[in-house]
Design an enzyme around this catalytic site. Sequence first.
Site, PDB file in Angstrom:
ATOM      1  N   GLU A 284      70.171  34.303  -4.913  1.00 26.04           N
ATOM      2  CA  GLU A 284      68.966  33.907  -5.659  1.00 26.04           C
ATOM      3  C   GLU A 284      68.206  35.116  -6.182  1.00 26.04           C
ATOM      4  O   GLU A 284      67.482  35.016  -7.164  1.00 26.04           O
ATOM      5  CB  GLU A 284      68.031  33.073  -4.770  1.00 26.04           C
ATOM      6  CG  GLU A 284      68.336  31.595  -4.811  1.00 26.04           C
ATOM      7  CD  GLU A 284      67.264  30.724  -4.165  1.00 26.04           C
ATOM      8  OE1 GLU A 284      66.262  31.244  -3.646  1.00 26.04           O
ATOM      9  OE2 GLU A 284      67.444  29.498  -4.174  1.00 26.04           O
ATOM     10  N   HIS A 305      93.176  33.369   8.190  1.00 28.67           N
ATOM     11  CA  HIS A 305      94.262  32.392   8.087  1.00 28.67           C
ATOM     12  C   HIS A 305      94.023  31.397   6.962  1.00 28.67           C
ATOM     13  O   HIS A 305      94.688  30.371   6.882  1.00 28.67           O
ATOM     14  CB  HIS A 305      94.431  31.674   9.433  1.00 28.67           C
ATOM     15  CG  HIS A 305      94.821  32.631  10.521  1.00 28.67           C
ATOM     16  ND1 HIS A 305      96.125  32.770  10.959  1.00 28.67           N
ATOM     17  CD2 HIS A 305      94.093  33.536  11.213  1.00 28.67           C
ATOM     18  CE1 HIS A 305      96.163  33.707  11.903  1.00 28.67           C
ATOM     19  NE2 HIS A 305      94.940  34.188  12.072  1.00 28.67           N
ATOM     20  N   LYS A 419      67.092  20.357 -10.855  1.00 31.04           N
ATOM     21  CA  LYS A 419      66.001  19.470 -10.441  1.00 31.04           C
ATOM     22  C   LYS A 419      65.545  18.622 -11.626  1.00 31.04           C
ATOM     23  O   LYS A 419      65.320  17.417 -11.488  1.00 31.04           O
ATOM     24  CB  LYS A 419      64.805  20.290  -9.931  1.00 31.04           C
ATOM     25  CG  LYS A 419      65.049  20.992  -8.622  1.00 31.04           C
ATOM     26  CD  LYS A 419      63.768  21.627  -8.121  1.00 31.04           C
ATOM     27  CE  LYS A 419      64.041  22.566  -6.976  1.00 31.04           C
ATOM     28  NZ  LYS A 419      62.907  23.401  -6.636  1.00 31.04           N
TER      29      LYS A 419
HETATM   30  O1  PA5 Z   1      63.934  31.229  -1.890  1.00 28.38           O
HETATM   31  C1  PA5 Z   1      63.371  30.267  -2.401  1.00 28.38           C
HETATM   32  O2  PA5 Z   1      62.266  30.377  -2.926  1.00 28.38           O
HETATM   33  C2  PA5 Z   1      63.990  28.892  -2.362  1.00 28.38           C
HETATM   34  O3  PA5 Z   1      65.275  28.901  -1.859  1.00 28.38           O
HETATM   35  C3  PA5 Z   1      63.139  27.950  -1.530  1.00 28.38           C
HETATM   36  O4  PA5 Z   1      63.032  28.459  -0.230  1.00 28.38           O
HETATM   37  C4  PA5 Z   1      63.703  26.541  -1.495  1.00 28.38           C
HETATM   38  O5  PA5 Z   1      63.916  26.072  -2.790  1.00 28.38           O
HETATM   39  C5  PA5 Z   1      62.748  25.606  -0.756  1.00 28.38           C
HETATM   40  O6  PA5 Z   1      61.503  25.612  -1.379  1.00 28.38           O
HETATM   41  P1  PA5 Z   1      60.217  25.047  -0.662  1.00 28.38           P
HETATM   42  O7  PA5 Z   1      59.942  25.844   0.538  1.00 28.38           O
HETATM   43  O8  PA5 Z   1      59.136  25.177  -1.699  1.00 28.38           O
HETATM   44  O9  PA5 Z   1      60.487  23.602  -0.316  1.00 28.38           O
END
Ligand code: PA5
Length: 445
Positions: A284, A305, A419
């Site tokens: 990310e 394996h 989303k």
């Molecule tokens: O790193 C990030 O920002 C994302 O992976 C969030 O942690 C994830 O989308 C969950 O978001 P939230 O804590 O707002 O529910």
Amino acid sequence: MEKIQLNISDVFSCVSRAEIEALAPEAAVSLSKLTDGSGAGNDFLGWVKLPAETDDKLVREIEETAKALREDCEYVVAIGIGGSYLGAKAVIEALSNSFDPYLPGAPKVLFAGQNIGEDYLFELQALLKDKKFGIIVISKSGTTTEPAIAFRLLKEQLELQMGKDEARKRIVAITDAKRGALRTLATSEGYKTFVIADNVGGRFSVLTPVGLLPIAVAGYDIKGLIDGAREMQKATLSGKDMTAVTYAMTRNALYRAGKKIEILVNYNPKLHYFGEWWKQLYGESEGKDHKGIFPAAVDNSTDLHSMGQWIQDGERTIFETVISVENQKHEVRIPEDADNLDGLNYIAGKRVDEVNKMAELGTRLAHVDGGVPNLRIVLPGLCEHCLGALIYFFEAACGISGYLLDVNPFNQPGVEAYKKNMFALLAKPGYEAETEAIRKRLDAE
Ligand code: PA5
């Protein structure tokens, strides 16, 4: 406490030390962007000094909340996804007994909201039927669909099983100080809450209450975790410890030399979820603007394996970073057998870990011969202190690496695309135009 060590000599057949060191000036600028806030995404740098700034009062409050949940519950369900899930899961898995789910002793920390599996949720609800359970619901935005669904289901179940007043005492919400549906709900229901600071992004939040509360509920020493991170913070930011900077420079030099995929390798099954946490952190943070090393992970020797063939012999676009755990908690020796029908007497008397280390060394030599550059991180052991240091090491290296790649390491615009489509497909109010557009597109297919 011994420190984390990084060995990069097995990458020199692909990139030279000089090529890596040529990135030092850029890396120094990248590190200073983390400390002086002069880089992109500078409103999300709260994690940089977080370990040193975490005060004892907060730690005590987390420990007291955890103690109450431990006393009152057989199971505590931590609800969250992505950064609101993976850090706690990784640390708990690394520290716990591999057979914890089958052993007596309460409470068990379970996870929900990290998927939308109907059978998963059904089976979880069946397990929790008539059990004393608690909920830690975690969402920074407070609006994420997956955890919201899980929370709605489990909140209803808990209230039915215990009554609203008792249920309220067993629910803790971790979310933004002011914004989001979860904050509104927590305020209206009067839940105990902890705040995720605005300037700490989800994937950098394991050392906030997001990770610390579930880890404390599982019975682990969160002070040790913070101390380990604190030491690594101090050493990294002062320039005394260059491991994070060197890791960031080396992986970027390899990327520039055409190695587009990094595989995080462990030889300890307890580190499986650490690999998942690391994949999210790097995926990310770096995968944007059509750039970025693809983070993958394998659990060896299991995956030797399955993926071993590809890694040894497939397309040469990969490099590996091996986490080697120096010391095990227990000792198991291979017994001598008079008949030796399985032919194993040549290793009788040896510790299992010695065999594992030879599997690791043999694989490293083979992969380097096969054109796979190898980095090696040596972790003294799987304890809270070491894991805290490792977490901070990877976070700092990730920030530096993202800036070396010239991306904003702290946003995740790409996560929104699915989303929008999902909401359109589910006809969420406010998404009418998208629903129409997607319907036309599907009709044309
Ligand atoms: O790193 C990030 O920002 C994302 O992976 C969030 O942690 C994830 O989308 C969950 O978001 P939230 O804590 O707002 O529910």
